[in-house]
Design an enzyme around this catalytic site. Structure first.
Site, mmCIF file in Angstrom:
data_model
loop_
_atom_site.group_PDB
_atom_site.id
_atom_site.type_symbol
_atom_site.label_atom_id
_atom_site.label_comp_id
_atom_site.label_asym_id
_atom_site.label_seq_id
_atom_site.Cartn_x
_atom_site.Cartn_y
_atom_site.Cartn_z
ATOM 1 N N ASP A 159 -43.218 14.044 69.156
ATOM 2 C CA ASP A 159 -42.113 13.492 69.095
ATOM 3 C C ASP A 159 -42.266 12.104 68.185
ATOM 4 O OD1 ASP A 159 -40.949 15.212 70.677
ATOM 5 O OD2 ASP A 159 -40.684 14.074 72.395
ATOM 6 N N LYS A 182 -36.742 14.218 66.753
ATOM 7 C CA LYS A 182 -36.288 13.703 68.087
ATOM 8 C C LYS A 182 -36.101 12.136 67.697
ATOM 9 C CE LYS A 182 -36.180 16.620 71.579
ATOM 10 N NZ LYS A 182 -37.262 16.583 72.575
ATOM 11 N N MET A 208 -32.569 4.767 76.588
ATOM 12 C CA MET A 208 -31.485 4.962 75.507
ATOM 13 C C MET A 208 -30.215 4.130 75.540
ATOM 14 S SD MET A 208 -32.339 9.103 75.412
ATOM 15 C CE MET A 208 -32.398 9.122 77.077
#
Ligand code: SAH
Length: 482
Positions: free
Chosen positions: A254, A276, A389
């Site tokens: 990623d 990603k 996040m």
């Protein structure tokens, strides 16, 4: 030189003759020549000749062929699948040809091409392999010349090798995937050790060599390791992750995994970034799942490298389901998740005796809608909350938690690029948290930790979140963009 439009007027086919009757009418040299040809097959030879030459009689008895010692009668050719008119007597050959045609049996009349339904080839016989050379009657000498050249080219044991090959077909189809692997095996079989052993006359040794070749051609079964790369610092990689990286054929990683970690893989491992990250060209999760399955089927040893721990907001669940469905072996190697790295950077006790005894890993993205998620209730009852996040939803998270009853004074710790040399630490309260969203100076991943346990952290090396809030306010008051 080939003529562009040269077409064959006689088309070669291989006809099934096993146990079927083939009739030859005639008792001389020509009949013997055809008898010799047909005797190379497993057809039931039937020769019709009132006066058979002694040589022909000997050949027939040696080969267990039937001899009808009588004047020709059409009934004698009935039931045959091929007929040869080889009497040397033109009138008789014409009669035989006419009778055969009436009975629907293909006929060959020796030296009378106009009466022939088919021609016999010059034959190189390595049963079950056969090479038939045809010239449509134009050049028997040419045909024989080609025959002897081809004959010299081919090992006398080619037929045995072909039989051995046929006996292995099932096993090869079971063990080797269609395409390259099988082609490679057959190439090695017909040219390598098995062929040499057959040539040397040892079928058992040939069989052994073929089995060895088969097992060594079988692709290693694929294996996918879902590996946690940790928060970014190379030395937070586990020893197991490092070993797997050193053994990998392919590393699928990623965007959050730093180049330095990927670089720790085997030097000639294939490296496949799958993105990603906002703004990067990325593969969809379905495409990543399909890629892993494909690599597994190809027999590759794959390290699927994910930031932090693969089982925390890593979509590992979907990848594991795809691998399980496809029957591909996999394992999971844990990694240091971002919350732990951020807590370490802050010397922040995630559980603190008498203050906080549980912790929540959440994303904050489930805060949309009216109902309060379970974790908000946990936060109110004292759990330490790690928000992944969470930058773009910082205001939403703070607002909803305050609305749910958590004090605006609750301690908050924020780390950008946790574990890395360029990390930045911020501290403040829930009331300060919304300022995070607007900050253009944060470009790395950000971890937010909320809760009373945060008060136990070391704030010596962190900047106050509120300072920024203050600057924002000043900048706004002065009409300047921060
Ligand atoms: N599986 C990962 C999380 C992937 S989700 C893990 O276990 O850590 C991506 C989020 O993780 C980022 O938005 C950020 O919130 C957090 N994150 C990952 N690496 C980080 C780092 N070095 N510093 C701070 N946060 C990080």
């Amino acid at each position: 030189m080939t003529q562009a439009n040269a077409k064959l007027n006689a088309f070669p086919v291989f006809m099934r003759v096993e146990g079927e009757a083939v009739a030859i009418v005639g008792g001389g040299d020509e009949a013997l020549a055809k008898a010799r040809l047909i005797a190379q097959s497993s057809a039931a030879l039937r020769v019709i000749a009132q006066d058979a030459a002694p040589e022909l009689l000997t050949f027939l008895s040696q080969n267990g062929a039937a001899h009808i010692a009588a004047a020709y009668d059409p009934a004698q050719i009935e039931g045959a699948i091929l007929v040869f008119a080889a009497s040397g007597d033109e009138a008789l050959d014409r009669r035989v040809a006419a009778d055969a045609r009436r009975l629907g049996i293909p006929v060959n009349a020796v030296d009378r091409p106009e009466l022939c339904d088919f021609f016999t080839p010059a034959l190189v016989n390595r049963a079950p392999v056969a090479i038939a050379i045809g010239t449509e009657g134009a050049g028997p000498v040419l045909a024989q010349m080609l025959r002897s050249r081809i004959d010299q080219m081919l090992s006398p044991s080619l037929g045995s090798l072909a039989v051995l090959g046929a006996s292995l077909r099932g096993a090869v189809e079971k063990l080797l995937p269609r395409g390259n692997a099988r082609r490679r095996f057959w190439g090695g079989f017909f040219q390598g050790a098995p062929a040499r052993a057959v040539e040397a006359g040892s079928l058992s040794q040939a069989h052994e060599a073929a089995v060895d070749l088969l097992l060594s051609s079988a692709p290693a079964s694929g294996h996918i390791a879902l590996v946690g790369a940790g928060p970014g610092a190379e030395d937070l990689l586990t020893l197991r992750a490092h070993r797997l990286l050193m053994e990998a054929d392919v590393i699928v990683y990623d965007a959050l995994v730093p180049e330095a970690v990927v670089a720790m893989g085997r030097r000639d491992a294939e490296r496949l970034p799958v993105g990603k990250r906002k703004g990067c060209h990325t593969k969809s999760q379905a495409e990543i799942n399909a890629l892993l399955v494909e690599l597994g089927r190809e027999g590759k040893r794959v390290v699927r490298l994910k930031s932090g721990d693969p089982l925390v907001f890593g979509r590992a669940g979907e990848e594991m389901a795809a691998l399980r469905d496809a029957g591909i072996a996999y394992e999971v190697v844990p990694g240091v998740t971002a919350a732990f790295a951020a807590a370490a950077d802050f010397e922040l006790p995630l559980t603190l005796r008498g203050v906080s005894s549980s912790m929540v890993f959440t994303t904050g993205h489930d805060l949309k809608g009216n109902s309060l998620p379970d974790w908000a209730k946990l936060a109110i009852s004292g759990a330490t909350v790690a928000v992944y996040m969470g930058r773009s939803v910082a205001a939403e998270v703070a607002g909803r938690l305050i609305e749910a009853g958590l004090s605006p004074d609750t301690a908050v710790a924020v780390v950008e690029n946790a574990s890395l040399g360029n990390r930045r630490r911020f501290h403040g309260t829930l009331a300060d948290l919304p300022s995070l969203e607007a900050r253009a100076d944060l470009s790395g991943p950000v971890m937010t930790i909320i809760g009373d346990a945060v008060a136990g952290a070391n704030f010596e090396r962190s900047e106050p979140l509120a300072a920024h809030r203050h600057e924002d306010a000043l900048a706004a008051a002065e009409g300047v963009q921060p």
